[in-house]
Design a protein around this motif. Structure first.
Motif, PDB file in Angstrom:
ATOM      1  N   CYS A 175       0.879  -1.149  -0.046  1.00 40.02           N
ATOM      2  CA  CYS A 175       0.087   0.010   0.034  1.00 40.02           C
ATOM      3  C   CYS A 175       1.028   1.205  -0.067  1.00 40.02           C
ATOM      4  O   CYS A 175       1.724   1.338   0.882  1.00 40.02           O
ATOM      5  N   PRO A 176       0.521   2.143  -0.912  1.00 38.20           N
ATOM      6  CA  PRO A 176       1.373   3.487  -1.003  1.00 38.20           C
ATOM      7  C   PRO A 176       1.164   4.463   0.215  1.00 38.20           C
ATOM      8  O   PRO A 176       1.922   5.373   0.363  1.00 38.20           O
ATOM      9  N   PHE A 177       0.041   4.040   0.830  1.00 39.21           N
ATOM     10  CA  PHE A 177      -0.261   5.087   1.933  1.00 39.21           C
ATOM     11  C   PHE A 177       0.242   4.431   3.356  1.00 39.21           C
ATOM     12  O   PHE A 177       0.958   5.521   3.908  1.00 39.21           O
ATOM     13  N   CYS A 178      -0.035   3.172   3.719  1.00 36.40           N
ATOM     14  CA  CYS A 178       0.512   2.804   4.955  1.00 36.40           C
ATOM     15  C   CYS A 178       1.501   1.730   4.840  1.00 36.40           C
ATOM     16  O   CYS A 178       2.248   1.349   6.039  1.00 36.40           O
ATOM     17  N   GLY A 179       1.974   1.318   3.658  1.00 38.58           N
ATOM     18  CA  GLY A 179       2.977   0.428   3.617  1.00 38.58           C
ATOM     19  C   GLY A 179       2.681  -1.514   3.666  1.00 38.58           C
ATOM     20  O   GLY A 179       3.225  -1.941   3.772  1.00 38.58           O
ATOM     21  N   ASN A 180       1.245  -1.325   4.104  1.00 41.25           N
ATOM     22  CA  ASN A 180       0.914  -2.893   4.369  1.00 41.25           C
ATOM     23  C   ASN A 180       0.952  -3.661   3.200  1.00 41.25           C
ATOM     24  O   ASN A 180       0.868  -3.128   2.056  1.00 41.25           O
TER      25      ASN A 180
END
Length: 157
Positions: free
Chosen positions: A3-8
């Protein structure tokens, strides 16, 4: 896909379809951790290309770098985004089909110039100014004069 937002690292594909150029897949993704939504594109890569610079230095081929240089040359020119994507994909396919994994930077520049010359003369000159490393206005003049058709010779009776 991270995920580019949280790194998940556990994201879910919500929708897949061919992109407009029909040489890539567009995927809409969702991150269950933060709720973020983003789009990814998947392309066929025939081989890993290596660019051989004039200095002899070698670096992995970067499609994004090619795209950036072409977009700069095409800035404010009347070409649709889909057509630009097709142009870039065509150049990459042509490079991959050369049969070699090591591609001289001159070859890439020549292929881009040939392509831009057919599409848009202004973009062609813009790209050439960087690729051929113009240093003075005279360099531009000489290059542009080569683009102009020779004046027609009229027979005198």
């Amino acid at each position: 896909m991270r995920c580019p937002f949280c790194g998940n690292i556990d994201t879910q594909v919500k929708d897949s379809r061919p992109a407009e150029d029909h040489v890539s897949i567009r995927r809409r993704r969702f991150c269950p951790a933060c709720g973020g939504r983003f789009t990814t594109y998947e392309r066929v890569q025939l081989r890993d290309l290596v660019v051989v610079k004039k200095s002899g230095r070698r670096e992995p081929f970067d499609r994004d770098k090619l795209e950036r240089s072409i977009r700069i040359a095409m800035q404010k020119r009347p070409i649709e985004a889909d057509r630009l994507e097709q142009l870039i994909s065509g150049i990459v396919r042509r490079l991959e089909s050369l049969g070699e994994t090591d591609v001289p930077s001159d070859t890439i520049g020549t292929i881009v110039m040939e392509t831009l010359a057919r599409i848009d003369t202004v973009a062609y000159v813009r790209f050439a100014s960087v690729y051929k490393n113009f240093q003075a206005a005279d360099d531009f003049e000489d290059f542009v004069s080569e683009l102009r058709p020779a004046p027609a010779v009229q027979d005198e009776d």
